[in-house]
Design an enzyme around this catalytic site. Structure first.
Site, PDB file in Angstrom:
ATOM      1  N   LYS A  17      -9.219  -7.104  -5.560  1.00  0.00           N
ATOM      2  CA  LYS A  17     -10.591  -7.430  -5.146  1.00  0.00           C
ATOM      3  C   LYS A  17     -11.263  -6.103  -4.790  1.00  0.00           C
ATOM      4  O   LYS A  17     -11.077  -5.557  -3.708  1.00  0.00           O
ATOM      5  CB  LYS A  17     -10.536  -8.381  -3.941  1.00  0.00           C
ATOM      6  CG  LYS A  17     -11.750  -8.380  -3.024  1.00  0.00           C
ATOM      7  CD  LYS A  17     -12.969  -9.041  -3.630  1.00  0.00           C
ATOM      8  CE  LYS A  17     -14.133  -9.046  -2.636  1.00  0.00           C
ATOM      9  NZ  LYS A  17     -14.763  -7.713  -2.427  1.00  0.00           N
ATOM     10  N   PRO A  18     -12.035  -5.540  -5.734  1.00  0.00           N
ATOM     11  CA  PRO A  18     -12.728  -4.280  -5.417  1.00  0.00           C
ATOM     12  C   PRO A  18     -13.950  -4.558  -4.548  1.00  0.00           C
ATOM     13  O   PRO A  18     -14.417  -5.700  -4.465  1.00  0.00           O
ATOM     14  CB  PRO A  18     -13.160  -3.766  -6.798  1.00  0.00           C
ATOM     15  CG  PRO A  18     -13.302  -4.987  -7.657  1.00  0.00           C
ATOM     16  CD  PRO A  18     -12.331  -6.019  -7.102  1.00  0.00           C
ATOM     17  N   TRP A  41     -15.421   1.041  -1.349  1.00  0.00           N
ATOM     18  CA  TRP A  41     -16.441   1.585  -2.258  1.00  0.00           C
ATOM     19  C   TRP A  41     -16.481   3.106  -2.268  1.00  0.00           C
ATOM     20  O   TRP A  41     -17.111   3.697  -3.122  1.00  0.00           O
ATOM     21  CB  TRP A  41     -17.830   1.051  -1.866  1.00  0.00           C
ATOM     22  CG  TRP A  41     -18.127   1.199  -0.399  1.00  0.00           C
ATOM     23  CD1 TRP A  41     -17.995   0.241   0.568  1.00  0.00           C
ATOM     24  CD2 TRP A  41     -18.558   2.387   0.284  1.00  0.00           C
ATOM     25  NE1 TRP A  41     -18.318   0.747   1.798  1.00  0.00           N
ATOM     26  CE2 TRP A  41     -18.671   2.075   1.653  1.00  0.00           C
ATOM     27  CE3 TRP A  41     -18.868   3.688  -0.124  1.00  0.00           C
ATOM     28  CZ2 TRP A  41     -19.068   2.998   2.617  1.00  0.00           C
ATOM     29  CZ3 TRP A  41     -19.263   4.622   0.830  1.00  0.00           C
ATOM     30  CH2 TRP A  41     -19.359   4.268   2.182  1.00  0.00           C
ATOM     31  N   GLU A  49      -4.760   1.175   5.164  1.00  0.00           N
ATOM     32  CA  GLU A  49      -5.307   2.527   5.309  1.00  0.00           C
ATOM     33  C   GLU A  49      -6.680   2.335   5.919  1.00  0.00           C
ATOM     34  O   GLU A  49      -7.616   1.942   5.240  1.00  0.00           O
ATOM     35  CB  GLU A  49      -5.329   3.205   3.943  1.00  0.00           C
ATOM     36  CG  GLU A  49      -5.392   4.706   4.028  1.00  0.00           C
ATOM     37  CD  GLU A  49      -6.807   5.220   3.893  1.00  0.00           C
ATOM     38  OE1 GLU A  49      -7.480   5.350   4.957  1.00  0.00           O
ATOM     39  OE2 GLU A  49      -7.227   5.471   2.768  1.00  0.00           O
ATOM     40  N   LEU A  50      -6.763   2.559   7.240  1.00  0.00           N
ATOM     41  CA  LEU A  50      -7.951   2.154   7.995  1.00  0.00           C
ATOM     42  C   LEU A  50      -8.757   3.383   8.434  1.00  0.00           C
ATOM     43  O   LEU A  50      -8.553   4.483   7.944  1.00  0.00           O
ATOM     44  CB  LEU A  50      -7.516   1.274   9.172  1.00  0.00           C
ATOM     45  CG  LEU A  50      -6.605   0.095   8.773  1.00  0.00           C
ATOM     46  CD1 LEU A  50      -6.162  -0.704   9.993  1.00  0.00           C
ATOM     47  CD2 LEU A  50      -7.279  -0.805   7.749  1.00  0.00           C
ATOM     48  N   GLY A  65      -9.922   0.207   4.170  1.00  0.00           N
ATOM     49  CA  GLY A  65     -11.253  -0.151   4.663  1.00  0.00           C
ATOM     50  C   GLY A  65     -11.318   0.040   6.168  1.00  0.00           C
ATOM     51  O   GLY A  65     -10.522   0.800   6.746  1.00  0.00           O
ATOM     52  N   SER A  66     -12.218  -0.687   6.792  1.00  0.00           N
ATOM     53  CA  SER A  66     -12.451  -0.453   8.224  1.00  0.00           C
ATOM     54  C   SER A  66     -11.298  -0.997   9.073  1.00  0.00           C
ATOM     55  O   SER A  66     -10.594  -1.924   8.671  1.00  0.00           O
ATOM     56  CB  SER A  66     -13.752  -1.133   8.652  1.00  0.00           C
ATOM     57  OG  SER A  66     -13.567  -2.527   8.679  1.00  0.00           O
ATOM     58  N   GLU A  95       0.680   6.088   1.072  1.00  0.00           N
ATOM     59  CA  GLU A  95       0.304   5.953  -0.330  1.00  0.00           C
ATOM     60  C   GLU A  95       0.522   7.289  -1.033  1.00  0.00           C
ATOM     61  O   GLU A  95       0.436   8.357  -0.420  1.00  0.00           O
ATOM     62  CB  GLU A  95      -1.170   5.540  -0.443  1.00  0.00           C
ATOM     63  CG  GLU A  95      -1.405   4.165   0.154  1.00  0.00           C
ATOM     64  CD  GLU A  95      -2.807   3.612  -0.125  1.00  0.00           C
ATOM     65  OE1 GLU A  95      -3.776   4.382  -0.129  1.00  0.00           O
ATOM     66  OE2 GLU A  95      -2.903   2.388  -0.359  1.00  0.00           O
TER      67      GLU A  95
HETATM   68  C1  SIN Z   1     -10.374   7.457   2.051  1.00  0.00           C
HETATM   69  O1  SIN Z   1     -11.409   7.854   2.506  1.00  0.00           O
HETATM   70  O2  SIN Z   1      -9.957   6.334   2.355  1.00  0.00           O
HETATM   71  C2  SIN Z   1      -9.526   8.238   1.087  1.00  0.00           C
HETATM   72  C3  SIN Z   1      -9.758   9.688   1.093  1.00  0.00           C
HETATM   73  C4  SIN Z   1      -8.854  10.451   0.173  1.00  0.00           C
HETATM   74  O3  SIN Z   1      -8.049   9.895  -0.560  1.00  0.00           O
HETATM   75  O4  SIN Z   1      -8.936  11.675   0.214  1.00  0.00           O
END
Ligand code: SIN
Length: 483
Positions: free
Chosen positions: A179-180, A155, A255-256, A233-234, A463
């Site tokens: 799935k947002p 979010w 990406e945690l 996410g977490s 990414e």
């Molecule tokens: C994130 O908080 O997961 C992404 C932050 C960003 O892309 O700068």
């Protein structure tokens, strides 16, 4: 009555196989600054998730067979449409997520940049020719789309975390089930409507809106059709998804969470460091995985640094992001506010000092006061857990060795920041930091051209950048004999 600035982009249905659909159950999306209800969206479950996977599977052969130039053209049109609708998307984002409108506009541009970038990268998926071990052979590699991709997005960046995953997947020739977050499904649906308008064929992108995260996640991870899961996410949820993916040996991008150190040496340009920390700590009210979580400041300059930072924080306007001049918006929900407060209370009880606490908070909404703590120690929860709120906590260090040891004393390894004017130290420390990204005299590290990602328990994969598309491709080796 004037129409809302995002009325044209508001969709309150999920999207499977090119069709907008209602659900038997719905859930409410609320504005975190006011508590107002913005929309009702379908609360889909396991059966709808299976349907979305089947749609993505059916759409895969035609989409991956399309020449890259044609996939690229669709992505380019999507990019143009996102930019043409930037004001509406930003207003929608502020309404459902809370970030100040200026930041939301920045995120739309940031999010769109991934679509533009991967529209270009789609055409550059090169293989290799390999010198053969004998004269009668020729060896080469080709890269092929991995297949159906599941993307689970957070979010805190309701546009950019979607485009950073979906654009490279589509560019590579994969199809997607998205799935947002249930906190911010509206930007996802608006982006999807724009993708549809751009000419994305039915089934290529499917969106499951749901509050049943565990049930949907289980179907996505159990499915042998889904060949890749990409998640932001977490760390806790990432570990669970990783375990669930073992059964089908899926490729993973994770990406945690982070626990970013922001190191300021006594030779640093303090103006630059203060400017850097305002962004690295307070962007999105502190709710990013790369937010500075621990400010490590060399002893001699600590009082001066803390004074200057407190002065800068006193000038913040903490207000509803839609108010125009807000710099710090609300946190996402009441639980987030309580968690941040419990970290502050814990630190104060353990001996930290409150140097500053912002006195003006709006009465309604999930606001958390920008706060500056000094005297924080590595043992305190606030130094170990991701704060995800507008609280800056300062730890003192004596020398370079101690700064590196403190910075690396965590299982996280996403982003770190370092401020010094000493060139030798700059390289020594940057190389010693166990992190995927290091901002050096700069905290604006996020863009589409740099590889975003972490080490240790902060995740897997990269990414954006030239590496981002590889996460959605398989390398196939062809060995031609008898020549
Ligand atoms: C994130 O908080 O997961 C992404 C932050 C960003 O892309 O700068």
């Amino acid at each position: 009555m004037t129409a809302s600035p995002y009325a044209a982009l508001l969709r309150q249905q999920a999207y499977i196989d090119g069709r907008w659909l209602d659900g038997a159950e719905t859930f409410t999306v609320t504005n975190p600054a006011t508590g107002a209800c913005i929309a009702q969206v379908p609360d889909l479950g396991a059966a709808d998730t299976q349907a979305a996977i089947a749609a993505a599977e059916a759409a895969l052969p035609a989409w991956r067979a399309l020449p890259a130039k044609q996939r690229s053209a669709v992505l380019r049109r999507w990019y143009d449409l996102i930019l043409a609708n930037a004001d509406g998307l930003a207003a929608l984002m502020t309404a459902e997520q809370g970030k100040p409108l200026a930041e939301a506009k920045g995120e739309v541009a940031y999010g769109a940049s991934f679509v533009e970038w991967f529209a270009e990268e789609a055409k550059r998926v090169y293989g290799d020719t390999i010198p053969a071990p004998s004269g009668d052979k020729r060896l080469l590699t080709i890269k092929q789309p991995i297949g159906v991709v599941a993307a689970i997005t957070p979010w805190n960046f309701p546009v950019a975390m979607i485009t950073r995953k979906v654009a490279p997947a589509l560019a590579a020739g994969c199809t997607v089930v998205l799935k947002p977050s249930d906190e911010t499904p509206l930007c996802a649906l608006a982006l999807t409507a724009l993708a549809e308008q751009a000419g994305l064929p039915a089934g290529v992108l499917n969106v499951i809106t749901s509050r049943q995260a565990a049930a949907v996640g289980q179907v996505l991870t159990d499915s042998p059709v889904v060949r890749k899961l990409t998640f932001t996410g977490s760390t806790g949820v990432g570990k669970r998804l990783m375990a669930q993916c073992a059964g089908t040996v899926k490729k993973l991008s994770l990406e945690l969470g982070g626990n970013a150190p922001f190191i300021v040496f006594d030779d640093a340009d303090l103006d630059l460091a203060i400017q850097g920390i305002l962004l690295a700590k307070f962007r999105n009210a502190g709710q990013t995985c790369i937010c500075a979580n621990r400010l490590l400041v060399q002893e001699g300059i600590l009082p001066e640094f803390a004074r200057r930072l407190a002065d800068a924080m006193a000038a913040f306007n903490v207000a509803d992001g839609a108010s125009g001049n807000s710099q710090i918006g609300p946190l996402i929900n009441a639980a987030a506010v309580s968690k941040v407060q419990s970290l502050v209370d814990d630190a104060l009880a353990a001996g930290a000092q409150c140097q500053f606490r912002h006195p003006q908070l709006p009465e309604a909404g999930h606001f958390s006061a920008p706060t500056l703590l000094t005297g924080v120690t590595p043992q305190m929860r606030i130094a170990k857990e991701e704060i995800f709120g507008p609280v800056a906590s300062i730890l003192a260090f004596k020398d370079e060795a101690e700064a590196i040891a403190l910075a690396n004393d965590t299982q996280s390894g996403l982003a770190a920041y370092l401020y010094t004017r000493d060139l030798g130290r700059l390289f020594r420390v940057a190389e010693a930091l166990e992190y995927g990204m290091v901002g050096i005299n700069d905290s604006a590290i996020s863009n589409e051209v740099g590889p975003f990602g972490g080490v240790k328990e902060s995740g897997l994969g990269r990414e954006g950048s030239k590496y981002g598309i590889d996460e959605f491709l398989e390398v196939k080796y062809l060995c031609l004999g008898g020549l």
